[in-house]
Design a protein around this motif. Structure first.
Motif, PDB file in Angstrom:
ATOM      1  N   PRO A  12      45.689 -62.605 -47.830  1.00  6.87           N
ATOM      2  CA  PRO A  12      46.607 -62.959 -46.744  1.00  6.87           C
ATOM      3  C   PRO A  12      45.906 -62.763 -45.398  1.00  6.87           C
ATOM      4  CG  PRO A  12      47.587 -61.293 -48.212  1.00  6.87           C
ATOM      5  CD  PRO A  12      46.167 -61.493 -48.646  1.00  6.87           C
ATOM      6  N   SER A  13      46.306 -63.545 -44.396  1.00  6.33           N
ATOM      7  CA  SER A  13      45.637 -63.498 -43.085  1.00  6.33           C
ATOM      8  C   SER A  13      45.563 -62.085 -42.528  1.00  6.33           C
ATOM      9  CB  SER A  13      46.388 -64.363 -42.081  1.00  6.33           C
ATOM     10  OG  SER A  13      46.318 -65.702 -42.476  1.00  6.33           O
ATOM     11  N   TYR A  14      46.668 -61.305 -42.702  1.00  5.49           N
ATOM     12  CA  TYR A  14      46.699 -59.971 -42.084  1.00  5.49           C
ATOM     13  C   TYR A  14      45.799 -58.983 -42.810  1.00  5.49           C
ATOM     14  CZ  TYR A  14      50.385 -59.931 -45.607  1.00  5.49           C
ATOM     15  OH  TYR A  14      51.091 -60.102 -46.770  1.00  5.49           O
ATOM     16  N   LEU A  15      45.217 -59.360 -43.928  1.00  3.29           N
ATOM     17  CA  LEU A  15      44.247 -58.486 -44.589  1.00  3.29           C
ATOM     18  C   LEU A  15      42.813 -59.003 -44.452  1.00  3.29           C
ATOM     19  CD1 LEU A  15      46.080 -57.646 -47.959  1.00  3.29           C
ATOM     20  CD2 LEU A  15      45.872 -56.198 -45.930  1.00  3.29           C
ATOM     21  N   ALA A  16      42.668 -60.226 -44.007  1.00  2.00           N
ATOM     22  CA  ALA A  16      41.330 -60.825 -43.951  1.00  2.00           C
ATOM     23  C   ALA A  16      40.415 -60.039 -43.010  1.00  2.00           C
ATOM     24  CB  ALA A  16      41.437 -62.275 -43.487  1.00  2.00           C
ATOM     25  N   PRO A  17      39.210 -59.662 -43.488  1.00  2.00           N
ATOM     26  CA  PRO A  17      38.291 -58.904 -42.629  1.00  2.00           C
ATOM     27  C   PRO A  17      37.949 -59.674 -41.353  1.00  2.00           C
ATOM     28  CG  PRO A  17      37.484 -58.945 -44.903  1.00  2.00           C
ATOM     29  CD  PRO A  17      38.672 -59.861 -44.848  1.00  2.00           C
ATOM     30  N   VAL A  18      37.691 -60.936 -41.493  1.00  2.00           N
ATOM     31  CA  VAL A  18      37.401 -61.795 -40.344  1.00  2.00           C
ATOM     32  C   VAL A  18      38.428 -62.912 -40.363  1.00  2.00           C
ATOM     33  CG1 VAL A  18      35.713 -63.327 -39.265  1.00  2.00           C
ATOM     34  CG2 VAL A  18      34.936 -61.307 -40.537  1.00  2.00           C
ATOM     35  N   PRO A  19      39.377 -62.920 -39.442  1.00  3.66           N
ATOM     36  CA  PRO A  19      40.448 -63.915 -39.505  1.00  3.66           C
ATOM     37  C   PRO A  19      39.978 -65.335 -39.214  1.00  3.66           C
ATOM     38  CG  PRO A  19      41.059 -62.059 -38.077  1.00  3.66           C
ATOM     39  CD  PRO A  19      39.606 -61.914 -38.400  1.00  3.66           C
ATOM     40  N   VAL A  20      38.957 -65.476 -38.352  1.00  8.55           N
ATOM     41  CA  VAL A  20      38.563 -66.816 -37.904  1.00  8.55           C
ATOM     42  C   VAL A  20      37.040 -66.950 -37.876  1.00  8.55           C
ATOM     43  CG1 VAL A  20      38.811 -68.544 -36.076  1.00  8.55           C
ATOM     44  CG2 VAL A  20      40.570 -66.786 -36.346  1.00  8.55           C
ATOM     45  N   GLY A  21      36.558 -68.094 -38.364  1.00  5.56           N
ATOM     46  CA  GLY A  21      35.154 -68.449 -38.174  1.00  5.56           C
ATOM     47  C   GLY A  21      35.075 -69.553 -37.134  1.00  5.56           C
ATOM     48  N   VAL A  22      34.136 -69.454 -36.218  1.00  5.90           N
ATOM     49  CA  VAL A  22      33.968 -70.493 -35.194  1.00  5.90           C
ATOM     50  C   VAL A  22      32.578 -71.094 -35.333  1.00  5.90           C
ATOM     51  CG1 VAL A  22      33.847 -70.971 -32.720  1.00  5.90           C
ATOM     52  CG2 VAL A  22      35.587 -69.397 -33.600  1.00  5.90           C
ATOM     53  N   PHE A  23      32.532 -72.409 -35.504  1.00  4.53           N
ATOM     54  CA  PHE A  23      31.256 -73.091 -35.739  1.00  4.53           C
ATOM     55  C   PHE A  23      30.983 -74.153 -34.679  1.00  4.53           C
ATOM     56  CE2 PHE A  23      32.958 -73.045 -40.379  1.00  4.53           C
ATOM     57  CZ  PHE A  23      32.755 -71.680 -40.479  1.00  4.53           C
ATOM     58  N   PRO A  24      29.797 -74.186 -34.125  1.00  2.00           N
ATOM     59  CA  PRO A  24      29.381 -75.358 -33.359  1.00  2.00           C
ATOM     60  C   PRO A  24      28.890 -76.410 -34.361  1.00  2.00           C
ATOM     61  CG  PRO A  24      27.656 -73.688 -33.320  1.00  2.00           C
ATOM     62  CD  PRO A  24      28.760 -73.144 -34.184  1.00  2.00           C
TER      63      PRO A  24
END
Lengths: 499, 499
Positions: B389-401
């Motif tokens: 679940p999102s609230y347990l995810a170690p890294v909620p978001v990845g940002v890629f160029p």
């Protein structure tokens, strides 16, 4: 406030108290209560945002606090992590040599060999601080680490970590694989460390178990991390070692660029400035109470090439106290662990294989928690106000029903709604609104919200509440649904800007 | 996945690894890397929101992990916190009695006296699991606590906490003063505990240092805490002790109200349901893999009046494993510490002075971290996806160029902006977008954001980005400034509803 007064207040409010208090306490051990736990947490988060948040190649890990003996043998702690101790042959009391010599040598015993300490004792006819007799022993080294019988045979030895740094050094090889295989690489730990102090004292300043926040930056000495850039003009309060040796005790304000011109490496000064900004701008310590105290070659650990301790003048402890430090440790750490473990800890760089150097940024969490009480708790007329920044406040919001019976349900729902929106609030219905403000002021709470007849009624004030700010004492009326958006942004700790 | 396979994956991704790995590791000790540290933190936060967040009279504290000997003498740990141990007189190896008897007594040795264990060894001609000889010793109790030489004389004894619960009992008197002087009063600790396990194994399931999250609810037995209310119809998977004694091994789904009708106290069942909802609805464990396993009078510690262990069927460990428990401990704890410390721990109640009873909700943080890998890491075609679940995810978001050189600056700024808005994001520019998705899928990241030519250009897509959801694989285009508001609400863990 004096230390005793401050400690009494923190104890009464449940910020902290002695461990096993009902058994009379345990020397050098403390428990954090609800307010202390929340404040400590936010302080750790602010540290992490500021230091670990400075680069995507900086990471936080959570290592074991127990390490096998091979680790502390390689690090040098088994041999060198000692304090000179003097005991009394008559009454059996034990003392740090520093304590016995306190009156004749207030500057401490750093750098003195045991026989030199003994000479001072004899020359001055020093007596046992406890029973007054002259039967003091020869000083001997006392290792400050706690050792554990490890394993079933109880024949292996393990040790409680004496500093978090060691765990980061142990993790370097794995972190190199997990990360981008690039330098600088930062490995941070916020965690407990343990020291069997001979004389724990000054509450949170010399504890037997305490929390450090430390960032180890591994770097290629050919490409050191950090440039001053826009920070070149920052005035850094320093007391240099060479000036101290000439008798100076005054702090000078020196521009960062001039520290570099005077011979300090730019990357090192850059991190002094970064630490300064954290202490002054993020934690809000008064600038005039801060200084960076340079340790001379004689005073610093032999593996430290450069060491400035960040010191803060504390009213409660009557002088400047160390709250953090910046250590340039060279390649000592990875060199030692590489040799002892047989694992090659050098990495491939444009110039060939390189054992990374270490820049260590260290920060005492408990000490700074105390310092935040010393510097931010103030008498304001008859109010006792803990002027913590919102992002450090243990309880950001107090929610009060004006009349418990009539407004309780609304206020309780508001607490729950704020929690869902990520804003923690405490409910309080006891005694007058004025007394509730006073309790929250003392607990460092920046915002109080009152639910009243207008809120629950059918008139124009329906679903609006009164928001009161601690520092300005200003009150304003706004929709209850607007609270979270107003308050939440103030709860996020500052992050370093780019560059 | 099998245990070895899962462990290899977690190690490779830097979720965790053995302590002092470069020295060959240390039995039963692990370090958490960046992903593990973040996941552990979020798991602890989710636990706190769900359990401590249930009442304004429940508090979290952070106690010392070292306690003086008087504490563990009073608690009974000095005498009773032992495992029967068998050693081999020939090769010197030590074993838990359970291990030696494993093949002939798979159900374990709980409740067997040393002479009964010895009888089983003799009757079956059991041999040393290590050297095969028949020279096994008489079983003897091995105390699992780590003791420390405390103080300078090294003559005081102190112990590393064997369970966080003791710290809450020690804190009761102080918390009564700090809080509202009302029952029920909850005191929670999320902290390290230490056990010198004879045979550490199963990675995070039997460690020598691990993290517990425990809530002790102190209450007046005349007014027990909790009513089923709307939870009466909840179906609870149970394996009752009486049915087990008749040979049953199947889990029954029993309505909460029927458990009460069958004789369990309502407050106790209410907390079973609360625990069930946490495991199933907050952590997302599959309902059919959960059960509450009742311990019989013979099996449970003598001070526990009722004990159900929450068990989860784990593929990696080949069976149901304890991940939490609900213990009704009566007045044993405050009674013992009150008598031993001489401090009256009874409180004034309508019915007179009462020593509060304790309901303990306990939860193994490390075990559940492993369980979250076991249950949520899945093969989806050729993708390995960690469906946290999102609230347990170690890294909620990845940002890629999309193209590093062209879109890096924008993407890095976006990471910083998200951080300021309270949304942690990781920047990744290495290899193809598909491979970056794959890395994030494996790390449990629910959202990925791509910055491309449209984002940085002057056309209609200016300042918009592509948001990709891990589970649905759906992609959508939206303004970069809308990301934080979209993602932030999914990062807050669920809280219990009112009542």
């Amino acid at each position: 406030m004096k230390s005793e007064e401050l400690y009494a207040l923190l104890r009464r409010r449940g910020v902290l108290w002695p461990t096993a208090e009902i058994y009379g306490g345990a020397q050098g051990l403390y428990d954090y209560g609800p307010l202390g736990t929340a404040l400590k947490r936010r302080l750790e988060d602010a540290w992490t945002a500021w230091f670990v948040g400075r680069s995507p190649d900086y990471y936080r890990i959570e290592p074991s606090v127990i390490v096998p003996e091979a680790v502390v043998r390689a690090s040098g702690h088994l041999e060198n992590f000692t304090d000179p101790e003097i005991s009394c042959d008559r009454c059996g009391a034990h003392f740090r040599a520093e304590t016995v010599l306190e009156k004749v040598r207030p500057e401490g015993v750093d750098g003195l060999a045991p026989n030199q300490i003994e000479e001072v004792v004899r020359a001055n006819g020093l007596r046992c601080p406890s029973c007054g007799s002259t039967t003091l022993s020869v000083p001997k080294p006392f290792n400050l680490m706690f050792d554990l019988p490890f394993g079933v045979g109880r024949d292996e030895r393990a040790y409680l970590l004496p500093e978090t740094a060691q765990a980061s050094y142990l993790a370097f090889a794995r972190m190199w694989e997990v990360g981008r295989k690039a330098l600088p690489l930062g490995v941070a730990v916020v965690g407990r460390v343990f020291r069997n102090e001979i004389a724990p004292r000054q509450v949170l300043f010399r504890m037997r178990a305490f929390t450090q926040a430390e960032l180890q930056i591994f770097f290629d000495p050919a490409e050191p991390p950090g440039h001053l850039g826009p920070r070149a003009e920052e005035l850094v309060p320093v007391l240099r070692a060479d000036r101290r040796e000439q008798g100076a005790t005054d702090t000078q304000l020196v521009a960062a660029r001039d520290l570099v011109a005077g011979g300090l490496p730019e990357f090192y000064v850059d991190h002094l400035v970064h630490m300064l900004r954290f202490l002054r701008d993020v934690l809000g310590y008064p600038a005039e109470r801060l200084r960076f105290f340079e340790k001379s070659e004689k005073e610093r650990a032999f593996y430290n090439r450069i060491q400035f301790d960040a010191e803060l003048e504390l009213e409660s402890l009557g002088g400047p106290k160390e709250v953090g430090a910046v250590h340039y440790r060279g390649d000592y750490d990875l060199g030692r662990h590489g040799a002892a473990s047989g694992k090659d800890l050098s990495v491939s760089r444009p110039s060939g294989r390189v054992v990374p150097h270490v820049l260590e940024l260290t920060f005492g969490v408990d000490r700074n928690l105390w310092a935040l009480a010393d510097t931010h708790l103030r008498q304001d007329g008859d109010r006792t106000v803990w002027k913590l920044p919102s992002y450090l406040a243990p309880v950001p919001v107090g929610v009060f029903p004006l009349i418990a019976k009539e407004h309780r349900a609304y206020a309780e729902r508001l607490v729950a709604d704020l929690a869902v929106a990520g804003v923690e609030a405490a409910y309080d219905e006891a005694s007058s609104i004025g007394k509730r403000y006073a309790r929250m002021d003392e607990a460092g709470t920046p915002f109080c919200v009152t639910v009243d007849g207008g809120t629950v009624g059918d008139g124009p004030e329906r679903d609006t509440v009164t928001l009161r700010a601690r520092d300005s004492k200003a009150q304003e009326r706004l929709p209850a649904t607007a609270l979270a958006a107003r308050i939440a942004p103030t709860l996020r700790p500052p992050r370093p800007g780019p560059g």
